[in-house]
Structure formats: C-alpha cells, structure tokens
Design a protein around this motif. Structure first.
Motif, PDB file in Angstrom:
ATOM      1  N   VAL A 134       0.831  -1.205   0.000  1.00 21.05           N
ATOM      2  CA  VAL A 134       0.000   0.000   0.000  1.00 21.05           C
ATOM      3  C   VAL A 134       0.872   1.263   0.000  1.00 21.05           C
ATOM      4  O   VAL A 134       0.539   2.260  -0.650  1.00 21.05           O
ATOM      5  CB  VAL A 134      -1.024   0.004   1.169  1.00 21.05           C
ATOM      6  CG1 VAL A 134      -0.328   0.184   2.515  1.00 21.05           C
ATOM      7  CG2 VAL A 134      -2.081   1.060   0.950  1.00 21.05           C
ATOM      8  N   THR A 135       1.977   1.238   0.702  1.00 18.02           N
ATOM      9  CA  THR A 135       2.882   2.379   0.740  1.00 18.02           C
ATOM     10  C   THR A 135       3.634   2.511  -0.570  1.00 18.02           C
ATOM     11  O   THR A 135       3.790   3.612  -1.106  1.00 18.02           O
ATOM     12  CB  THR A 135       3.873   2.236   1.919  1.00 18.02           C
ATOM     13  OG1 THR A 135       3.127   2.029   3.118  1.00 18.02           O
ATOM     14  CG2 THR A 135       4.728   3.461   2.065  1.00 18.02           C
ATOM     15  N   TYR A 136       4.095   1.393  -1.110  1.00 21.94           N
ATOM     16  CA  TYR A 136       4.842   1.415  -2.371  1.00 21.94           C
ATOM     17  C   TYR A 136       3.988   1.991  -3.502  1.00 21.94           C
ATOM     18  O   TYR A 136       4.439   2.826  -4.271  1.00 21.94           O
ATOM     19  CB  TYR A 136       5.303  -0.006  -2.714  1.00 21.94           C
ATOM     20  CG  TYR A 136       6.046  -0.103  -4.025  1.00 21.94           C
ATOM     21  CD1 TYR A 136       7.399   0.178  -4.103  1.00 21.94           C
ATOM     22  CD2 TYR A 136       5.383  -0.473  -5.199  1.00 21.94           C
ATOM     23  CE1 TYR A 136       8.081   0.093  -5.310  1.00 21.94           C
ATOM     24  CE2 TYR A 136       6.059  -0.563  -6.404  1.00 21.94           C
ATOM     25  CZ  TYR A 136       7.403  -0.277  -6.450  1.00 21.94           C
ATOM     26  OH  TYR A 136       8.071  -0.362  -7.644  1.00 21.94           O
ATOM     27  N   TYR A 137       2.751   1.552  -3.611  1.00 17.50           N
ATOM     28  CA  TYR A 137       1.885   1.969  -4.713  1.00 17.50           C
ATOM     29  C   TYR A 137       1.181   3.304  -4.461  1.00 17.50           C
ATOM     30  O   TYR A 137       0.530   3.830  -5.365  1.00 17.50           O
ATOM     31  CB  TYR A 137       0.858   0.876  -5.020  1.00 17.50           C
ATOM     32  CG  TYR A 137       1.494  -0.344  -5.640  1.00 17.50           C
ATOM     33  CD1 TYR A 137       1.941  -0.318  -6.958  1.00 17.50           C
ATOM     34  CD2 TYR A 137       1.668  -1.511  -4.905  1.00 17.50           C
ATOM     35  CE1 TYR A 137       2.545  -1.429  -7.533  1.00 17.50           C
ATOM     36  CE2 TYR A 137       2.269  -2.625  -5.469  1.00 17.50           C
ATOM     37  CZ  TYR A 137       2.699  -2.578  -6.779  1.00 17.50           C
ATOM     38  OH  TYR A 137       3.305  -3.676  -7.347  1.00 17.50           O
ATOM     39  N   SER A 138       1.312   3.868  -3.272  1.00 16.36           N
ATOM     40  CA  SER A 138       0.611   5.117  -2.967  1.00 16.36           C
ATOM     41  C   SER A 138       1.071   6.286  -3.844  1.00 16.36           C
ATOM     42  O   SER A 138       0.283   7.198  -4.105  1.00 16.36           O
ATOM     43  CB  SER A 138       0.745   5.469  -1.484  1.00 16.36           C
ATOM     44  OG  SER A 138       2.099   5.687  -1.145  1.00 16.36           O
ATOM     45  N   ASP A 139       2.314   6.272  -4.337  1.00 14.13           N
ATOM     46  CA  ASP A 139       2.766   7.319  -5.261  1.00 14.13           C
ATOM     47  C   ASP A 139       1.825   7.435  -6.457  1.00 14.13           C
ATOM     48  O   ASP A 139       1.578   8.526  -6.960  1.00 14.13           O
ATOM     49  CB  ASP A 139       4.166   7.013  -5.807  1.00 14.13           C
ATOM     50  CG  ASP A 139       5.291   7.336  -4.851  1.00 14.13           C
ATOM     51  OD1 ASP A 139       5.011   7.852  -3.750  1.00 14.13           O
ATOM     52  OD2 ASP A 139       6.454   7.071  -5.212  1.00 14.13           O
ATOM     53  N   PHE A 140       1.313   6.292  -6.929  1.00 14.16           N
ATOM     54  CA  PHE A 140       0.500   6.263  -8.139  1.00 14.16           C
ATOM     55  C   PHE A 140      -0.931   6.740  -7.903  1.00 14.16           C
ATOM     56  O   PHE A 140      -1.707   6.851  -8.857  1.00 14.16           O
ATOM     57  CB  PHE A 140       0.520   4.862  -8.756  1.00 14.16           C
ATOM     58  CG  PHE A 140       1.921   4.380  -9.021  1.00 14.16           C
ATOM     59  CD1 PHE A 140       2.766   5.073  -9.886  1.00 14.16           C
ATOM     60  CD2 PHE A 140       2.423   3.269  -8.370  1.00 14.16           C
ATOM     61  CE1 PHE A 140       4.072   4.643 -10.128  1.00 14.16           C
ATOM     62  CE2 PHE A 140       3.725   2.825  -8.607  1.00 14.16           C
ATOM     63  CZ  PHE A 140       4.555   3.519  -9.480  1.00 14.16           C
ATOM     64  N   VAL A 141      -1.256   7.028  -6.646  1.00 12.20           N
ATOM     65  CA  VAL A 141      -2.553   7.592  -6.299  1.00 12.20           C
ATOM     66  C   VAL A 141      -2.375   9.034  -5.823  1.00 12.20           C
ATOM     67  O   VAL A 141      -3.040   9.956  -6.313  1.00 12.20           O
ATOM     68  CB  VAL A 141      -3.255   6.752  -5.202  1.00 12.20           C
ATOM     69  CG1 VAL A 141      -4.550   7.409  -4.753  1.00 12.20           C
ATOM     70  CG2 VAL A 141      -3.491   5.335  -5.686  1.00 12.20           C
ATOM     71  N   VAL A 142      -1.469   9.235  -4.888  1.00  9.94           N
ATOM     72  CA  VAL A 142      -1.291  10.547  -4.269  1.00  9.94           C
ATOM     73  C   VAL A 142      -0.797  11.597  -5.265  1.00  9.94           C
ATOM     74  O   VAL A 142      -1.311  12.717  -5.299  1.00  9.94           O
ATOM     75  CB  VAL A 142      -0.331  10.449  -3.052  1.00  9.94           C
ATOM     76  CG1 VAL A 142       0.048  11.830  -2.534  1.00  9.94           C
ATOM     77  CG2 VAL A 142      -0.971   9.609  -1.955  1.00  9.94           C
ATOM     78  N   TYR A 143       0.185  11.250  -6.100  1.00 13.29           N
ATOM     79  CA  TYR A 143       0.748  12.270  -6.994  1.00 13.29           C
ATOM     80  C   TYR A 143      -0.162  12.660  -8.150  1.00 13.29           C
ATOM     81  O   TYR A 143      -0.221  13.853  -8.491  1.00 13.29           O
ATOM     82  CB  TYR A 143       2.159  11.879  -7.443  1.00 13.29           C
ATOM     83  CG  TYR A 143       3.130  12.082  -6.298  1.00 13.29           C
ATOM     84  CD1 TYR A 143       3.326  13.348  -5.757  1.00 13.29           C
ATOM     85  CD2 TYR A 143       3.797  11.023  -5.718  1.00 13.29           C
ATOM     86  CE1 TYR A 143       4.169  13.552  -4.685  1.00 13.29           C
ATOM     87  CE2 TYR A 143       4.651  11.218  -4.648  1.00 13.29           C
ATOM     88  CZ  TYR A 143       4.839  12.490  -4.136  1.00 13.29           C
ATOM     89  OH  TYR A 143       5.671  12.693  -3.068  1.00 13.29           O
ATOM     90  N   PRO A 144      -0.937  11.755  -8.758  1.00 14.49           N
ATOM     91  CA  PRO A 144      -1.921  12.240  -9.738  1.00 14.49           C
ATOM     92  C   PRO A 144      -2.965  13.171  -9.102  1.00 14.49           C
ATOM     93  O   PRO A 144      -3.362  14.172  -9.704  1.00 14.49           O
ATOM     94  CB  PRO A 144      -2.569  10.959 -10.271  1.00 14.49           C
ATOM     95  CG  PRO A 144      -1.489   9.935 -10.134  1.00 14.49           C
ATOM     96  CD  PRO A 144      -0.791  10.292  -8.834  1.00 14.49           C
ATOM     97  N   ALA A 195       4.229  21.211 -10.326  1.00 15.27           N
ATOM     98  CA  ALA A 195       3.571  20.205 -11.161  1.00 15.27           C
ATOM     99  C   ALA A 195       4.586  19.547 -12.095  1.00 15.27           C
ATOM    100  O   ALA A 195       4.524  18.330 -12.324  1.00 15.27           O
ATOM    101  CB  ALA A 195       2.427  20.835 -11.959  1.00 15.27           C
ATOM    102  N   GLY A 196       5.536  20.307 -12.615  1.00 10.92           N
ATOM    103  CA  GLY A 196       6.580  19.738 -13.463  1.00 10.92           C
ATOM    104  C   GLY A 196       7.475  18.776 -12.705  1.00 10.92           C
ATOM    105  O   GLY A 196       7.758  17.668 -13.175  1.00 10.92           O
ATOM    106  N   VAL A 197       7.924  19.191 -11.523  1.00 13.92           N
ATOM    107  CA  VAL A 197       8.772  18.320 -10.702  1.00 13.92           C
ATOM    108  C   VAL A 197       7.989  17.063 -10.309  1.00 13.92           C
ATOM    109  O   VAL A 197       8.509  15.940 -10.375  1.00 13.92           O
ATOM    110  CB  VAL A 197       9.295  19.062  -9.448  1.00 13.92           C
ATOM    111  CG1 VAL A 197       9.957  18.103  -8.471  1.00 13.92           C
ATOM    112  CG2 VAL A 197      10.263  20.170  -9.843  1.00 13.92           C
ATOM    113  N   THR A 198       6.746  17.243  -9.918  1.00 13.71           N
ATOM    114  CA  THR A 198       5.910  16.114  -9.504  1.00 13.71           C
ATOM    115  C   THR A 198       5.664  15.154 -10.668  1.00 13.71           C
ATOM    116  O   THR A 198       5.723  13.926 -10.492  1.00 13.71           O
ATOM    117  CB  THR A 198       4.576  16.617  -8.922  1.00 13.71           C
ATOM    118  OG1 THR A 198       4.862  17.480  -7.814  1.00 13.71           O
ATOM    119  CG2 THR A 198       3.695  15.475  -8.458  1.00 13.71           C
TER     120      THR A 198
END
Length: 180
Positions: A6-16, A115-118
């Motif tokens: 859940v922590t590993y894949y959270s980037d793919f939810v939080v950053y969008p 937004a560019g860095v993210t």
C-alpha cells in the motif's frame, strides 16, 4: 527502504491527485497567470526533476553511507518493493520545491514548477517500477530503457544513473556502453 504494498503503490494515487489539485488551484486562484508562463514553469520543473533524479541517484544513493546501504538492497533484490516512503517524498517536494518557489515567484509559477517536478517524479516512479516488474516487448522503447537500466545494475562500472533519461549521464560522462 522496504515498503508495504500500500505504501509502495501510494505514489501512483497521491501524486496524480496532487497534480490535479495544483492545476485546479491555479485555475481557481484569484491571481492571474498567463498560461504560457505556467507551461514554461512546468517545463522548467520537469527539467529540474531530471537533474535531481540523476544527482540523487549518483550522489546520494551511491555515495552517502546510510542511503547507499539502502540502495544496495535494491540492487540485490530489484523486484522487492523498495522505495521512498510517500510521506518523505511529499514533504521534500513541498519543502524544497513548492514553498520556496511560491515565496520567490508567487503561487501561479510555483504550481506550474511543482507540477513539473511532480510529473517528473511520478514518471520516474512509474518507469522504474516498469523496468523491474514488467516484461515489455523486445522491440519497444521500454525494453531499450530496461536494458539500459540493467547495465546500471549489473555492470562492474558505475553509470547510467538516469532512469527516465540518459541526458545527464551524457553530460557528465557516466553513460555505460551498450551490452553486446
């Protein structure tokens, strides 16, 4: 560091969601920003990310004792769910990218730059995940990137520190020759 799924894949939810929030906030913001200025700030942020990606990987993950040890774990087990915890990456992006750029240039430019860095960070996270967990077709671009990254993992020489681009490896002379 080893992360729970859940922590590993959270980037793919939080950053969008973060990207959507930055775009929505600038659209709704009371101040006005020329869309071309925002797009330019976004482009600069994306370029800054590629430079940061290279130097974080080369300078910190391969040379700073604590981080080098964590990164060696990734090299030893490349398919393990090893990465940066979301709370740390989010804090760094907020503290080092968003707040200083807002203070210096205003919210409109800061939202574009962040937004560019993210986008760069999210792209890096996605590409790196793909390289270690997917099997792209041999004639695809991702397969070429995977082979390039495999050289980084398995060469006796250090190099190919860029994951999303080899641009900075070319600039600093750390591009590894292709395997035969």
């Amino acid at each position: 560091m080893q992360l729970r799924p859940v922590t590993y894949y959270s980037d793919f939810v939080v950053y969008p969601i973060t990207l959507a929030g930055l775009i929505l906030a600038v659209v709704l913001w009371q101040g006005h920003i020329n869309p071309l200025v925002w797009i330019a700030a976004f482009g600069v942020g994306l370029c800054v990310w590629t430079f940061a990606e290279y130097w974080i990987h080369r300078g910190i993950l391969h040379n700073v004792v604590y981080f080098r040890d964590l990164h060696e774990t990734h090299h030893a087990a490349p398919t393990a769910l090893i990465g940066t915890p979301i709370w740390l990456s989010f804090f760094v992006i907020a503290a080092v990218v968003f707040w200083p750029s807002w203070h210096l240039f205003g919210f409109g430019v800061a939202s574009g730059f962040t937004a560019g860095v993210t986008t760069g960070y999210l792209s890096y996270s996605f590409v790196h995940h793909v390289l270690h967990h997917w099997h792209p077709p041999h004639d695809s671009y991702l397969y070429k990137v995977k082979r390039r990254h495999a050289l980084h993992h398995h060469s006796a020489d250090e190099g190919n520190f860029g994951v999303t681009t080899l641009f900075w490896d070319h600039v600093f002379g750390t591009t590894l020759p292709k395997a035969r």
